[in-house]
Design a protein around this motif. Sequence first.
Motif, PDB file in Angstrom:
ATOM      1  N   PHE A  26     -49.306  23.671 -90.133  1.00  0.00           N
ATOM      2  CA  PHE A  26     -48.489  25.359 -88.984  1.00  0.00           C
ATOM      3  C   PHE A  26     -48.312  24.626 -87.504  1.00  0.00           C
ATOM      4  O   PHE A  26     -47.267  25.039 -87.150  1.00  0.00           O
ATOM      5  N   HIS A  27     -49.795  24.624 -87.043  1.00  0.00           N
ATOM      6  CA  HIS A  27     -49.936  24.264 -85.911  1.00  0.00           C
ATOM      7  C   HIS A  27     -49.047  23.134 -85.460  1.00  0.00           C
ATOM      8  O   HIS A  27     -48.730  23.583 -84.469  1.00  0.00           O
ATOM      9  N   HIS A  28     -48.929  22.221 -85.979  1.00  0.00           N
ATOM     10  CA  HIS A  28     -47.890  21.352 -85.781  1.00  0.00           C
ATOM     11  C   HIS A  28     -46.907  21.714 -86.152  1.00  0.00           C
ATOM     12  O   HIS A  28     -45.879  20.989 -85.198  1.00  0.00           O
ATOM     13  N   ASN A  76     -48.957  21.039 -73.669  1.00  0.00           N
ATOM     14  CA  ASN A  76     -50.083  21.233 -73.508  1.00  0.00           C
ATOM     15  C   ASN A  76     -50.914  20.636 -75.359  1.00  0.00           C
ATOM     16  O   ASN A  76     -51.819  20.383 -75.398  1.00  0.00           O
ATOM     17  N   HIS A  77     -50.378  20.973 -76.135  1.00  0.00           N
ATOM     18  CA  HIS A  77     -49.981  20.845 -77.922  1.00  0.00           C
ATOM     19  C   HIS A  77     -49.820  19.137 -77.874  1.00  0.00           C
ATOM     20  O   HIS A  77     -50.360  18.253 -78.907  1.00  0.00           O
ATOM     21  N   GLY A  78     -49.429  18.805 -77.147  1.00  0.00           N
ATOM     22  CA  GLY A  78     -49.808  17.492 -77.149  1.00  0.00           C
ATOM     23  C   GLY A  78     -50.620  16.609 -77.085  1.00  0.00           C
ATOM     24  O   GLY A  78     -51.226  15.373 -77.746  1.00  0.00           O
ATOM     25  N   GLY A 124     -55.363  30.975 -74.181  1.00  0.00           N
ATOM     26  CA  GLY A 124     -55.394  29.757 -73.425  1.00  0.00           C
ATOM     27  C   GLY A 124     -55.291  28.201 -73.803  1.00  0.00           C
ATOM     28  O   GLY A 124     -56.440  28.194 -74.720  1.00  0.00           O
ATOM     29  N   TRP A 125     -56.498  27.800 -72.948  1.00  0.00           N
ATOM     30  CA  TRP A 125     -57.078  26.525 -73.181  1.00  0.00           C
ATOM     31  C   TRP A 125     -58.135  26.738 -72.373  1.00  0.00           C
ATOM     32  O   TRP A 125     -58.082  27.172 -70.794  1.00  0.00           O
ATOM     33  N   VAL A 126     -59.278  25.591 -73.046  1.00  0.00           N
ATOM     34  CA  VAL A 126     -60.087  25.164 -71.629  1.00  0.00           C
ATOM     35  C   VAL A 126     -60.451  23.855 -71.720  1.00  0.00           C
ATOM     36  O   VAL A 126     -59.668  23.185 -72.774  1.00  0.00           O
ATOM     37  N   ILE A 157     -59.002  22.290 -75.246  1.00  0.00           N
ATOM     38  CA  ILE A 157     -59.395  23.089 -76.753  1.00  0.00           C
ATOM     39  C   ILE A 157     -58.216  24.058 -76.816  1.00  0.00           C
ATOM     40  O   ILE A 157     -58.558  24.442 -75.963  1.00  0.00           O
ATOM     41  N   ASP A 158     -57.256  23.915 -77.757  1.00  0.00           N
ATOM     42  CA  ASP A 158     -56.147  25.167 -77.893  1.00  0.00           C
ATOM     43  C   ASP A 158     -57.491  26.575 -78.348  1.00  0.00           C
ATOM     44  O   ASP A 158     -58.367  26.519 -79.277  1.00  0.00           O
ATOM     45  N   LEU A 159     -57.013  27.799 -77.173  1.00  0.00           N
ATOM     46  CA  LEU A 159     -58.211  28.550 -78.032  1.00  0.00           C
ATOM     47  C   LEU A 159     -57.327  29.917 -78.467  1.00  0.00           C
ATOM     48  O   LEU A 159     -57.368  30.567 -78.821  1.00  0.00           O
ATOM     49  N   GLU A 161     -55.405  32.069 -81.350  1.00  0.00           N
ATOM     50  CA  GLU A 161     -55.944  32.534 -82.425  1.00  0.00           C
ATOM     51  C   GLU A 161     -55.437  30.898 -83.893  1.00  0.00           C
ATOM     52  O   GLU A 161     -55.790  31.072 -84.343  1.00  0.00           O
ATOM     53  N   HIS A 162     -54.062  31.259 -83.369  1.00  0.00           N
ATOM     54  CA  HIS A 162     -52.855  30.017 -84.380  1.00  0.00           C
ATOM     55  C   HIS A 162     -53.841  28.123 -84.296  1.00  0.00           C
ATOM     56  O   HIS A 162     -53.441  28.288 -85.924  1.00  0.00           O
ATOM     57  N   ALA A 163     -54.477  28.489 -83.604  1.00  0.00           N
ATOM     58  CA  ALA A 163     -55.660  27.012 -83.331  1.00  0.00           C
ATOM     59  C   ALA A 163     -56.515  26.622 -84.921  1.00  0.00           C
ATOM     60  O   ALA A 163     -57.089  26.395 -85.287  1.00  0.00           O
TER      61      ALA A 163
HETATM   62 MN    MN Z   1     -51.418  25.908 -79.917  1.00  0.00          MN
END
Ligand code: MN
Length: 203
Positions: A26-28, A76-78, A124-126, A157-159, A161-163
Motif C-alpha cells: 500500500f505504502h509504495h 522522501n519515499h525513495g 513527518g520524518w525523522v 524513517i517515515d512517521l 501513520e500510513h507507514a
Molecule cells: Mn509515507
Amino acid sequence: MAFQLISLPYDSEALAPAISAETLSFHHGKHHKAYIDKTNAAVEGTDLATADLETVIASARGSNQGLFNNSAQSWNHGFYWHSLTPQRNAPSSDLAAKIDAAFGSLDALTQQLAERGVGHFSNGWVWLADKGGTLSIEETHDGDTLADLDVLPLLTIDLWEHAYYLDYQNRRPDYLKAVLDERLNWEFASENLARGTTWKYPA
Ligand code: MN
C-alpha cells in the motif's frame, strides 16, 4: 520525462515482520505512487517538466506548496525505501566514528532516534544527517524534506501513520523499535556519508 515510481530495492515481504508486505505494498503502490502522479501532473507543460526532482523541490519550496508537498514526498519515499534493509547491517568505520563522536555510541543514537520519532507530533520524518561535518538528528513535518537543504541526509524513517497503521495501529513506538532494531540500512547511510553529496532520486 515524467518521474517514475522507483521499484522497491527488495521484495515486498522482505521487511516482515517489522513492516508487513501489506503495509509495504500500500505504502509504495498507493501512497508513493500518488505523490509521483501528482508531481507529474503539476509539472506537465511547465519548464519544470524536464527538471530533476531535486530541482522541482527547490523551485517549489516557499512558492508552490502543493507541488512542494508532492515532489518532496516523492523524494522522501525513495530515500526511505533505501533507508530500510531486509538484512541487518552495520555502519562503515567512518560513519561509526562520527556516530561515536556525536552520540557516544550506535545504541545511544538509536535510542535518540526512537525518542525523537515517538515525540514527533503528527505526520513527518525523522532523519540522521550530517550538518557541517557533525551528525545530528533532524525532524521535518508533513511532506517537508532535507533533499534541497544544506545538510547531508544519511537515513530517514517515515512517521506518517500510513507507514505503520496496518501493522501496529497507533503504536508508533513499536514500529520504530522494530525498524531501529532490525531494518535500518546503515550501509546506505555509510554510502551517503562517503559520497558527501545528497542522494539523487533516480531519473
Ligand atoms: Mn509515507
